[in-house]
Design a protein around this motif. Structure first.
Motif, PDB file in Angstrom:
ATOM      1  N   PHE A 239     -11.331  32.574  37.739  1.00  7.72           N
ATOM      2  CA  PHE A 239     -13.269  32.699  36.502  1.00  7.72           C
ATOM      3  C   PHE A 239     -13.532  33.672  37.984  1.00  7.72           C
ATOM      4  O   PHE A 239     -14.303  34.698  36.844  1.00  7.72           O
ATOM      5  CB  PHE A 239     -12.926  31.181  36.087  1.00  7.72           C
ATOM      6  CG  PHE A 239     -12.393  30.821  35.336  1.00  7.72           C
ATOM      7  CD1 PHE A 239     -12.719  31.234  33.944  1.00  7.72           C
ATOM      8  CD2 PHE A 239     -10.653  29.872  35.539  1.00  7.72           C
ATOM      9  CE1 PHE A 239     -12.112  30.735  33.027  1.00  7.72           C
ATOM     10  CE2 PHE A 239     -10.642  29.529  34.428  1.00  7.72           C
ATOM     11  CZ  PHE A 239     -10.796  30.579  33.279  1.00  7.72           C
ATOM     12  N   ARG A 240     -14.298  33.694  39.313  1.00  8.58           N
ATOM     13  CA  ARG A 240     -15.588  34.350  39.402  1.00  8.58           C
ATOM     14  C   ARG A 240     -15.240  35.451  39.449  1.00  8.58           C
ATOM     15  O   ARG A 240     -16.008  36.310  39.174  1.00  8.58           O
ATOM     16  CB  ARG A 240     -15.917  33.216  41.104  1.00  8.58           C
ATOM     17  CG  ARG A 240     -16.019  32.256  41.030  1.00  8.58           C
ATOM     18  CD  ARG A 240     -16.664  31.812  42.402  1.00  8.58           C
ATOM     19  NE  ARG A 240     -15.643  31.671  42.894  1.00  8.58           N
ATOM     20  CZ  ARG A 240     -15.053  30.051  43.111  1.00  8.58           C
ATOM     21  NH1 ARG A 240     -15.428  29.320  42.841  1.00  8.58           N
ATOM     22  NH2 ARG A 240     -13.962  30.216  44.104  1.00  8.58           N
ATOM     23  N   SER A 241     -14.169  35.779  39.789  1.00 10.05           N
ATOM     24  CA  SER A 241     -13.348  37.324  39.393  1.00 10.05           C
ATOM     25  C   SER A 241     -14.032  37.883  38.082  1.00 10.05           C
ATOM     26  O   SER A 241     -14.228  39.136  38.078  1.00 10.05           O
ATOM     27  CB  SER A 241     -11.682  37.711  39.805  1.00 10.05           C
ATOM     28  OG  SER A 241     -11.881  38.604  39.814  1.00 10.05           O
ATOM     29  N   LEU A 242     -12.948  37.024  37.062  1.00 10.62           N
ATOM     30  CA  LEU A 242     -13.861  37.369  35.666  1.00 10.62           C
ATOM     31  C   LEU A 242     -14.369  36.790  35.515  1.00 10.62           C
ATOM     32  O   LEU A 242     -15.383  37.913  34.278  1.00 10.62           O
ATOM     33  CB  LEU A 242     -13.019  35.956  34.675  1.00 10.62           C
ATOM     34  CG  LEU A 242     -13.111  36.187  33.333  1.00 10.62           C
ATOM     35  CD1 LEU A 242     -13.070  37.548  32.827  1.00 10.62           C
ATOM     36  CD2 LEU A 242     -12.346  35.175  32.585  1.00 10.62           C
ATOM     37  N   ASN A 275     -14.144  27.209  31.002  1.00 11.92           N
ATOM     38  CA  ASN A 275     -13.801  27.358  32.789  1.00 11.92           C
ATOM     39  C   ASN A 275     -15.411  28.881  33.077  1.00 11.92           C
ATOM     40  O   ASN A 275     -15.742  28.714  33.719  1.00 11.92           O
ATOM     41  CB  ASN A 275     -13.082  27.624  33.336  1.00 11.92           C
ATOM     42  CG  ASN A 275     -12.316  26.142  33.108  1.00 11.92           C
ATOM     43  OD1 ASN A 275     -12.553  25.290  34.509  1.00 11.92           O
ATOM     44  ND2 ASN A 275     -11.306  25.265  32.657  1.00 11.92           N
ATOM     45  N   LEU A 276     -14.874  29.845  31.991  1.00 12.31           N
ATOM     46  CA  LEU A 276     -15.930  30.663  32.227  1.00 12.31           C
ATOM     47  C   LEU A 276     -16.882  30.349  31.804  1.00 12.31           C
ATOM     48  O   LEU A 276     -18.471  30.696  32.641  1.00 12.31           O
ATOM     49  CB  LEU A 276     -15.932  31.470  31.208  1.00 12.31           C
ATOM     50  CG  LEU A 276     -16.238  32.937  31.029  1.00 12.31           C
ATOM     51  CD1 LEU A 276     -16.399  33.356  32.333  1.00 12.31           C
ATOM     52  CD2 LEU A 276     -16.059  34.100  29.675  1.00 12.31           C
ATOM     53  N   GLY A 277     -17.365  28.966  31.093  1.00 10.31           N
ATOM     54  CA  GLY A 277     -19.265  28.632  30.918  1.00 10.31           C
ATOM     55  C   GLY A 277     -19.740  27.974  32.357  1.00 10.31           C
ATOM     56  O   GLY A 277     -20.875  28.537  33.071  1.00 10.31           O
ATOM     57  N   VAL A 278     -18.565  27.631  32.627  1.00 12.50           N
ATOM     58  CA  VAL A 278     -19.356  26.713  34.044  1.00 12.50           C
ATOM     59  C   VAL A 278     -19.379  27.677  35.318  1.00 12.50           C
ATOM     60  O   VAL A 278     -20.633  27.554  35.782  1.00 12.50           O
ATOM     61  CB  VAL A 278     -17.465  25.550  34.115  1.00 12.50           C
ATOM     62  CG1 VAL A 278     -18.100  24.784  36.158  1.00 12.50           C
ATOM     63  CG2 VAL A 278     -17.167  24.226  33.769  1.00 12.50           C
ATOM     64  N   THR A 279     -18.386  29.063  35.078  1.00 12.13           N
ATOM     65  CA  THR A 279     -18.358  29.421  36.332  1.00 12.13           C
ATOM     66  C   THR A 279     -19.717  30.152  36.084  1.00 12.13           C
ATOM     67  O   THR A 279     -20.689  30.640  36.866  1.00 12.13           O
ATOM     68  CB  THR A 279     -17.014  30.669  36.562  1.00 12.13           C
ATOM     69  OG1 THR A 279     -16.102  29.870  36.147  1.00 12.13           O
ATOM     70  CG2 THR A 279     -17.250  31.807  37.368  1.00 12.13           C
ATOM     71  N   MET A 280     -20.112  30.622  34.767  1.00  8.21           N
ATOM     72  CA  MET A 280     -20.710  31.622  34.614  1.00  8.21           C
ATOM     73  C   MET A 280     -22.555  31.044  34.668  1.00  8.21           C
ATOM     74  O   MET A 280     -23.398  30.858  35.550  1.00  8.21           O
ATOM     75  CB  MET A 280     -21.314  31.875  32.828  1.00  8.21           C
ATOM     76  CG  MET A 280     -20.098  32.758  32.279  1.00  8.21           C
ATOM     77  SD  MET A 280     -20.982  34.626  32.714  1.00  8.21           S
ATOM     78  CE  MET A 280     -19.669  35.455  31.997  1.00  8.21           C
ATOM     79  N   ALA A 281     -22.442  29.542  34.480  1.00  9.27           N
ATOM     80  CA  ALA A 281     -23.781  28.668  35.216  1.00  9.27           C
ATOM     81  C   ALA A 281     -23.260  27.921  36.968  1.00  9.27           C
ATOM     82  O   ALA A 281     -24.750  28.264  36.720  1.00  9.27           O
ATOM     83  CB  ALA A 281     -23.421  26.817  34.342  1.00  9.27           C
TER      84      ALA A 281
END
Length: 469
Positions: A239-242, A275-281
């Protein structure tokens, strides 16, 4: 390089279908063993050997006599198979066979370049096989004397009791069944792979859809918010890569409002959204998750909160305070707006002017807004939302979404001129070759070889990490 990739693809098919490849030959061998032991009647073969000669006197045998005897061998071979000889053998031994049945049990062969004839008799009873072979030799010698008026046949070896059956050949049958089963298993495995119309390979998906694959997320069992629960896991790294790929997907206009849309139902789009939202935050930006799936909302379950009040309350009641519908999550910069009560006409609400104003309102207060939406091919909601955001992320469920479904979903987005920033292949088995960050060759030239593209991608990622630090 083509050959290397092809061999690796073959190996991946073998790894994927290893159960079939292992079990089918074993089952075939086991079936052959059971059939050979319990269903096939054992057959025994007894043999006797006869010799033809024409002695001219007691002291010498002339060459021409040997040649005549060799020429007679084929004739005598047919005589042994004749009705006359077989009937005599049946009568003498009171055999329970007709002439035709007995003839099928008898095999007469002439030994090449000799005056020898072998008589093989096969029967389920080893004693009967021996007796028939000896009786045929005796009957033939008697009848040939009357037919040819000469005595030029002698017994070299009498038939003896066979110790072991000649059929079924259990070991041979099992070995052949195993090899045939193994070949069939390989054939079936590759046939299944050939007929499989689902999307698995990121490179194939990119060629088919003509959009970049910017994320490959591994399958994770038993966890929904794994980026929050286990931030060091491979899935969290995916997800960090995404996140990085999304941030660099547009140079002219930053991607702040993101729609996560699935091509088919149950593709994991809500998992990707959360999970994308968590990673963005985690990167420091203020993030708002909006559950715009007004048909089967699920984001509130991920964060263990209520679904009301939510988005539909804001759309219906203009006087409601926006803060009332926001849920603060465990991460200080991540907020959730649940769906609210499910309306009778979701598409109309999402296309309303009130919805557009709400998006503009929250876009001024958050760095990123990520929308969850219904499946594209099921309803028009996602297509409507795609016009209100900066970019749309297409979620493809590994091994479940068919190529036709993915292409159809992308076609619907293209009709409304949606900005599709890329695709994410979700729930990829971690033992699959497709779960590999090296496949993110979005930034590489399409003319580069896969190896060269991967090398460029590594260098690009390294520079990104340095810039972020």
């Amino acid at each position: 390089m083509e050959e290397e990739l092809d061999l690796y693809a073959i190996w991946q098919v073998i790894v994927k279908r290893w159960k079939l490849i292992v079990l089918l030959p074993i089952l075939a061998a086991l079936a052959s063993l059971l059939v050979s032991i319990f269903l096939i009647t054992p057959q025994y073969t007894a043999s006797t050997t006869l010799m033809l000669t024409r002695p001219t006197d007691t002291s010498q045998i002339l060459y021409q006599d040997i040649q005549v005897s060799r020429q007679l061998v084929n004739t005598y071979r047919e005589i042994i198979h004749s009705r006359r000889v077989l009937e005599v053998a049946i009568a003498n031994r009171s055999l329970p066979y007709s002439v035709i049945e007995l003839r099928e049990k008898v095999d007469v062969q002439a030994v090449r370049d000799t005056e020898l004839i072998t008589v093989d008799v096969t029967d389920p009873d080893p004693h009967l096989a021996r007796d028939i072979a000896n009786e045929l030799a005796s009957a033939f010698m008697t009848e040939i004397t009357e037919i040819m008026q000469i005595e030029n046949v002698s017994v070299v070896d009498e038939a003896v009791l066979p110790e072991a059956p000649v059929s079924p050949r259990v070991k041979m049958n099992v070995a052949v069944a195993f090899v045939v089963g193994l070949m069939a298993a390989f054939g079936i495995a590759f046939l299944i792979e050939y007929l499989d119309r689902t999307i698995k390979d990121p490179e194939e998906a990119q060629k088919l859809l003509e959009i970049p694959v910017i994320g490959v997320v591994p399958a994770v069992e038993g966890q929904n918010l794994f980026t929050m629960e286990d931030p060091r896991s491979p899935a969290s790294e995916a997800f960090r890569s995404l996140r990085t790929n999304i941030q660099y997907s547009s140079v002219d206009k930053p991607i702040k409002k993101i729609l996560v849309a699935g091509a088919n139902p149950s593709c994991g789009k809500s998992t990707i959204t959360a999970n994308l939202g968590v990673t963005m935050a985690q990167s420091g930006g203020a993030v708002l998750l909006i559950d715009a799936d007004l048909r089967r909302p699920t984001l509130h379950k991920f964060f263990e909160t209520k679904s009301e009040p939510g988005l539909t309350n804001l759309i219906f009641k203009e006087d409601i305070e926006p803060a009332r519908v926001l849920r603060k999550t465990e991460h200080e910069k991540l907020y959730l707006m649940p769906s609210g009560p499910i309306p009778p006409y979701p598409a109309e609400l999402l296309a309303s002017e009130r919805m557009k104003k709400l998006i503009e309102y929250f876009a001024e207060r958050f760095d990123y807004i990520i929308f969850d939406s219904p499946p594209i091919i099921a309803v028009t909601d996602a297509a409507i939302l795609s016009r209100l955001v900066d970019g749309t992320l297409l979620v493809l469920d590994y091994g479940r979404v068919r190529k036709e479904e993915a292409a159809g979903a992308l076609d619907q987005l293209a009709r409304v001129q949606a900005n599709v920033i890329g695709a994410v292949i979700n729930a990829v088995p971690q033992n699959s070759s497709h779960y590999d960050y090296h496949y993110y060759y979005y930034y590489g030239s399409s003319s580069d070889s896969p190896r060269k593209s991967r090398r460029k991608l590594k260098q690009r990622k390294k520079s990104m990490e340095i810039a972020e630090s």
